[in-house]
Design an enzyme around this catalytic site. Structure first.
Site, PDB file in Angstrom:
ATOM      1  N   HIS A 228       0.846  -1.196   0.000  1.00 48.16           N
ATOM      2  CA  HIS A 228       0.000   0.000   0.000  1.00 48.16           C
ATOM      3  C   HIS A 228       0.877   1.239   0.000  1.00 48.16           C
ATOM      4  CE1 HIS A 228       1.194  -0.418   4.205  1.00 48.16           C
ATOM      5  NE2 HIS A 228       0.972   0.890   4.326  1.00 48.16           N
ATOM      6  N   ASP A 230       0.687   5.233   1.799  1.00 49.19           N
ATOM      7  CA  ASP A 230      -0.039   5.873   2.906  1.00 49.19           C
ATOM      8  C   ASP A 230      -0.781   7.103   2.384  1.00 49.19           C
ATOM      9  OD1 ASP A 230       1.077   3.974   4.564  1.00 49.19           O
ATOM     10  OD2 ASP A 230       2.625   5.291   5.359  1.00 49.19           O
ATOM     11  N   HIS A 285       4.767   0.152  -0.061  1.00 46.28           N
ATOM     12  CA  HIS A 285       5.501  -0.654   0.921  1.00 46.28           C
ATOM     13  C   HIS A 285       4.610  -1.749   1.492  1.00 46.28           C
ATOM     14  CE1 HIS A 285       3.748   2.860   2.983  1.00 46.28           C
ATOM     15  NE2 HIS A 285       3.665   2.123   4.080  1.00 46.28           N
ATOM     16  N   ARG A 295       7.586  -8.680  15.537  1.00 47.69           N
ATOM     17  CA  ARG A 295       8.039  -7.399  14.989  1.00 47.69           C
ATOM     18  C   ARG A 295       7.029  -6.350  15.415  1.00 47.69           C
ATOM     19  NH1 ARG A 295       7.210  -4.344  10.354  1.00 47.69           N
ATOM     20  NH2 ARG A 295       8.924  -2.863  10.308  1.00 47.69           N
TER      21      ARG A 295
END
Ligand SMILES: C=C1C[C@]23C[C@H]1CC[C@H]2[C@@]12CCC[C@@](C)(C(=O)O1)[C@H]2[C@@H]3C(=O)O
Ligand SMILES: O=C(O)CCC(=O)C(=O)O
Ligand SMILES: [Fe+2]
Length: 360
Positions: A228, A230, A285, A295
């Site tokens: 996607h 942002d 990303h 993570r």
């Protein structure tokens, strides 16, 4: 009501796209979370990469030039020497881990409601895919206190103090970096009148998103966060020392964003791409998961004040660079993103410049 809340209210989600799986008790990857590899091959080029996302020292006298080059080429970079205290980065990492370590039923006490943008749940993008992603999030706008009290009725003060301090620091850093970006393009305060850090009468709008990517029984077939861009002007991401974040480059494929201690990742958002008439890329990303390490990432989305229209800066429009986009507010853009997801940017294209003018 601010733009983000208003957009979420107009585009409610179904509970199945809000409530995550209980990752702790799921020992094999369910079909519902298995992504077809053929659709999305995992970074086949990653082992032969010679290029890495630039890491820019903000105290370097060449920083402005390096930022411009990074934004034109990648739409992303990492920054060091950014003045965010390392202690604060450690504290936000600790508080994020503490939150996601709670049992699912306790996290659900702060679950996002379908028309709301804040609280615990799956990232909003989940609604666009037939497969579920392997991550969970906690979204904050303004004060975190209400949701924090639901999670820890008698022990929310430290969490709230750290988040509020982090929001304040990240807003300042974002404004500093945006200022450098505009300067790097030769733009003055007059050229970007809507951008008035500190002394603006209308405040900017920001969203903090804590993300957790639990350990996964079959990481090669799971997706942490699907590809996607942002919707923000700029997003700053702090990641713990665990890889997973990747940025896409046309010629290279998926490039890992190597964790650098105390560095902050900067992603150019769609609105900044629009404001500079496409000169800066907005980075596509995604985040992958792994078998052994949780993570976490903390993403700070910074957008323009309510009702402010973002349009391509006229100084960046000339015969070689025809105007690419029409004016749009953050609210309008989030509404478009809530329906069209990664195609939203295409819908903001200036109709008079559909790329076919040479045929007329
Ligand atoms: C201010 C924002 C930005 C949002 C919506 C809203 C709050 C949560 C953000 C994210 C976070 C995860 C990726 C994304 C694509 C998603 O699904 O939710 C982002 C989205 C956007 O950038 O459009
Ligand atoms: O986890 C990451 O590093 C990326 C997070 C992200 O892209 C987002 O929250 O929009
Ligand atoms: Fe993102």
């Amino acid at each position: 009501m601010n733009s983000v809340s208003e957009s979420f209210k107009n585009n409610p989600l179904h509970f199945k796209h809000i409530i995550p799986l209980d990752f702790n008790t799921t020992l094999t990857l369910p079909d519902s979370h298995t992504w077809p590899l053929s659709l999305d091959p995992i970074g086949s080029l990653t082992h032969v990469q010679h290029e890495a996302l630039p890491v820019i020292d903000l105290t370097n006298p060449e920083a402005i030039t390096l930022i411009r080059q990074a934004c034109e080429k990648w739409g992303a970079f990492q920054v060091t020497n950014h003045d965010i205290p390392v202690k604060l980065l450690n504290e936000i990492e600790f508080q994020t881990k503490r939150l996601f370590a709670l049992p699912l039923n306790q996290k659900l006490l702060a679950v996002r409601s379908p028309e709301d943008c804040t609280g615990y749940g799956l990232p909003r993008m989940s609604t666009f895919f037939s497969k579920f992603i392997w991550s969970e999030g906690f979204t904050v706008m303004g004060s975190p206190v209400d949701h924090a009290c639901q999670l820890w009725p008698h022990d929310h003060v430290n969490f709230c103090n750290v988040l509020v301090e982090y929001q304040k620091e990240l807003e300042t850093l974002t404004e500093k970096i945006l200022g450098l970006m505009f300067k790097s393009l030769g733009l003055t305060q007059e050229d970007v009148k809507w951008f008035k850090p500190n002394n603006g009468s209308k405040p900017p709008q920001a969203v903090l998103q804590l993300n957790s990517y639990p350990v996964c029984p079959d990481p090669s077939r799971a997706m942490g966060l699907a590809p996607h861009t942002d919707s923000s002007l700029l997003t700053l991401i702090y990641q713990n020392n665990t890889s997973g974040l990747q940025v896409y480059r046309d010629s290279l494929g998926w490039v890992p964003v190597k964790p650098v201690t105390a560095a902050v990742v900067v992603m150019v958002g769609d609105l900044m791409h629009i404001a500079c008439n496409g000169r800066f890329k907005c980075a596509l990303h995604r985040a992958l998961v792994n078998k052994t390490h949780i993570r976490i990432s903390i993403a700070h989305f910074y957008g323009p004040p309510r009702d402010v229209e973002i349009s391509p800066c006229l100084k960046l429009v000339d015969p070689d660079h025809p105007i690419l986009y029409r004016p749009v507010t953050w609210k309008e853009y989030l509404d478009a993103k809530a329906i069209h997801f990664n195609n939203a940017l295409e819908l903001i294209r200036d109709k008079n410049n559909s790329g076919c003018t040479h045929l007329l």
